[in-house]
Design a protein around this motif. Structure first.
Motif, PDB file in Angstrom:
ATOM      1  N   ALA A  62      -3.401   6.915  -6.264  1.00 22.70           N
ATOM      2  CA  ALA A  62      -2.698   6.221  -5.587  1.00 22.70           C
ATOM      3  C   ALA A  62      -1.874   7.070  -4.514  1.00 22.70           C
ATOM      4  N   ARG A  63      -1.629   6.340  -3.304  1.00 25.03           N
ATOM      5  CA  ARG A  63      -0.561   7.137  -2.128  1.00 25.03           C
ATOM      6  C   ARG A  63       0.474   6.657  -2.027  1.00 25.03           C
ATOM      7  N   ASP A  64       0.830   8.037  -1.085  1.00 18.91           N
ATOM      8  CA  ASP A  64       2.109   8.000  -1.741  1.00 18.91           C
ATOM      9  C   ASP A  64       3.230   6.930  -0.820  1.00 18.91           C
ATOM     10  N   PRO A  65       4.346   6.052  -1.448  1.00 19.76           N
ATOM     11  CA  PRO A  65       5.177   5.322  -1.213  1.00 19.76           C
ATOM     12  C   PRO A  65       5.863   5.329   0.219  1.00 19.76           C
ATOM     13  N   ASP A  66       5.651   6.412   0.979  1.00 17.40           N
ATOM     14  CA  ASP A  66       6.374   6.462   1.588  1.00 17.40           C
ATOM     15  C   ASP A  66       5.300   6.708   3.244  1.00 17.40           C
ATOM     16  N   ASP A  67       4.110   7.265   3.241  1.00 20.98           N
ATOM     17  CA  ASP A  67       3.587   6.764   3.935  1.00 20.98           C
ATOM     18  C   ASP A  67       3.293   5.157   4.581  1.00 20.98           C
TER      19      ASP A  67
END
Length: 82
Positions: free
Chosen positions: A62-67
């Protein structure tokens, strides 16, 4: 597709065809039990090879929420020309 993908696809195709040929030869030689064992071992090794080379290296985290959201709408909303 690059050369590695083509080579792996060819190897998988040959592995599948070779498994069928070996199983047929073993059964025609009179070893029905061994011929039945060749199928799961042969195809299992092909599936394992495909997993190791194609699926395992994929980044499925899963990608980082801050990206930043690269698939979302643009930051600037512009009015269409009328």
């Amino acid at each position: 597709m690059d050369r590695e993908d083509i080579a792996l696809a060819l190897a998988l195709f040959v592995g599948i065809a070779l498994t069928g040929q070996v199983a047929g030869l073993v059964r025609s030689a009179g070893f029905e039990g061994l011929g039945t064992l060749v199928w799961p071992v042969g195809y299992g090794s092909i599936v394992l090879a495909a997993w190791l080379v194609w699926i395992r290296p994929m980044d499925l985290d899963a990608r980082d929420p801050d990206d930043p959201d690269i698939w979302g709408p643009d930051e600037e909303q512009t009015e269409p020309d009328r």
